[in-house]
Design a protein around this motif. Sequence first.
Motif, PDB file in Angstrom:
ATOM      1  N   ASN A   1       0.845  -1.198   0.000  1.00 49.79           N
ATOM      2  CA  ASN A   1       0.000   0.000   0.000  1.00 49.79           C
ATOM      3  C   ASN A   1       0.879   1.247   0.000  1.00 49.79           C
ATOM      4  OD1 ASN A   1      -2.468   1.595   0.430  1.00 49.79           O
ATOM      5  ND2 ASN A   1      -1.588   1.992   2.439  1.00 49.79           N
TER       6      ASN A   1
ATOM      7  N   GLN B   1       0.082   5.469   0.110  1.00 43.34           N
ATOM      8  CA  GLN B   1      -0.868   6.573   0.184  1.00 43.34           C
ATOM      9  C   GLN B   1      -0.074   7.858   0.368  1.00 43.34           C
ATOM     10  OE1 GLN B   1      -2.982   4.721   3.515  1.00 43.34           O
ATOM     11  NE2 GLN B   1      -4.866   4.757   2.307  1.00 43.34           N
ATOM     12  N   SER B   2      -0.339   8.849  -0.493  1.00 43.12           N
ATOM     13  CA  SER B   2       0.395  10.105  -0.388  1.00 43.12           C
ATOM     14  C   SER B   2      -0.546  11.294  -0.550  1.00 43.12           C
ATOM     15  CB  SER B   2       1.501  10.178  -1.451  1.00 43.12           C
ATOM     16  OG  SER B   2       0.929  10.265  -2.734  1.00 43.12           O
ATOM     17  N   SER B   3      -0.133  12.395   0.067  1.00 41.62           N
ATOM     18  CA  SER B   3      -0.893  13.630  -0.039  1.00 41.62           C
ATOM     19  C   SER B   3       0.092  14.794  -0.095  1.00 41.62           C
ATOM     20  CB  SER B   3      -1.823  13.784   1.164  1.00 41.62           C
ATOM     21  OG  SER B   3      -2.530  15.000   1.080  1.00 41.62           O
TER      22      SER B   3
ATOM     23  N   THR C   1      -2.832  13.825   6.861  1.00 37.65           N
ATOM     24  CA  THR C   1      -3.976  13.199   6.195  1.00 37.65           C
ATOM     25  C   THR C   1      -4.655  12.217   7.141  1.00 37.65           C
ATOM     26  OG1 THR C   1      -2.880  13.416   4.069  1.00 37.65           O
ATOM     27  CG2 THR C   1      -4.629  11.794   4.194  1.00 37.65           C
TER      28      THR C   1
ATOM     29  N   ARG D   1      -6.092   8.895   7.486  1.00 38.16           N
ATOM     30  CA  ARG D   1      -5.940   7.681   6.681  1.00 38.16           C
ATOM     31  C   ARG D   1      -6.295   6.423   7.452  1.00 38.16           C
ATOM     32  NH1 ARG D   1      -0.838  10.035   5.277  1.00 38.16           N
ATOM     33  NH2 ARG D   1      -0.837  10.614   3.088  1.00 38.16           N
TER      34      ARG D   1
ATOM     35  N   ASN E   1      -5.812   2.019   6.547  1.00 38.26           N
ATOM     36  CA  ASN E   1      -5.395   0.937   5.649  1.00 38.26           C
ATOM     37  C   ASN E   1      -5.704  -0.365   6.378  1.00 38.26           C
ATOM     38  OD1 ASN E   1      -4.175  -0.402   3.424  1.00 38.26           O
ATOM     39  ND2 ASN E   1      -2.319  -0.663   4.637  1.00 38.26           N
TER      40      ASN E   1
ATOM     41  N   GLN F   1      -8.072   9.483   3.173  1.00 28.16           N
ATOM     42  CA  GLN F   1      -7.833   8.315   2.317  1.00 28.16           C
ATOM     43  C   GLN F   1      -8.218   7.067   3.098  1.00 28.16           C
ATOM     44  OE1 GLN F   1      -3.632   9.053   1.550  1.00 28.16           O
ATOM     45  NE2 GLN F   1      -4.098   9.927  -0.453  1.00 28.16           N
TER      46      GLN F   1
ATOM     47  N   ASN G   1       3.144  -0.955   4.230  1.00 29.51           N
ATOM     48  CA  ASN G   1       2.266   0.207   4.278  1.00 29.51           C
ATOM     49  C   ASN G   1       3.109   1.481   4.315  1.00 29.51           C
ATOM     50  OD1 ASN G   1      -0.033   1.806   4.562  1.00 29.51           O
ATOM     51  ND2 ASN G   1      -0.077   1.572   6.776  1.00 29.51           N
TER      52      ASN G   1
ATOM     53  N   GLN H   1       2.965   5.600   3.973  1.00 37.27           N
ATOM     54  CA  GLN H   1       2.065   6.758   4.006  1.00 37.27           C
ATOM     55  C   GLN H   1       2.922   8.019   4.104  1.00 37.27           C
ATOM     56  OE1 GLN H   1      -0.388   5.615   7.389  1.00 37.27           O
ATOM     57  NE2 GLN H   1      -1.860   4.623   6.048  1.00 37.27           N
TER      58      GLN H   1
ATOM     59  N   ASP I   1       3.025  12.385   3.793  1.00 41.10           N
ATOM     60  CA  ASP I   1       2.402  13.703   3.728  1.00 41.10           C
ATOM     61  C   ASP I   1       3.481  14.723   3.378  1.00 41.10           C
ATOM     62  OD1 ASP I   1      -0.384  13.479   4.400  1.00 41.10           O
ATOM     63  OD2 ASP I   1       0.232  12.938   6.423  1.00 41.10           O
TER      64      ASP I   1
END
Length: 127
Positions: A37, A39-41, A49, A51, A53, A85, A113, A115, A117
Motif C-alpha cells: 500500500n 498513500q500520499s498527499s 492526512t 488515513r 489501511n 484516504q 504500508n 504513508q 504527507d
Amino acid sequence: MNASSCSIGLLSLATLAALVALPVPHVSAQCVMSDINFQSSINGSGKPTNRTNDVKQGSTGGCVGNSVNTTNVQSQTGGTDRATQRRQSTQQINGSNNSPTGVNLDPVKIKTNVQVDVDNPADRLRR
C-alpha cells in the motif's frame, strides 16, 4: 585397453544409469500473501492526512506453491483542506493439508504500508 580399465568404465556407467533412474522427490514452495500500500498527499492544509489501511489476510489449511498479491496507490494533490484516504483489502488462501512434500505450513504473510504527507505552502497562496 586392459580388462581392469574396462571394468571400471562399465561400473561407472552402471552407477550413473542407476542414479539417473532414481525417483526425484517433488519440490514445492510455501505460499506467500503480500499486500503493498502507498498513500500520499501533497497539499497546503498543514495537517496530516486522515488515513486508514485495513488489510485482512486469511488462510485455512496448509498451502503449497501459490501466491496472492495486492497493490494500492492513492495520491491526493493540491488544495488547502485536510485529505482523507480509506482502504480495505481482504486476501484469502484455502489450502488442503495434502502437500506433496508432507509439510503443511501456513502462508508467509507480508504487509507493506507506506504513508507520506508533504506540505505545499504554495497551495495556500492560490485563490
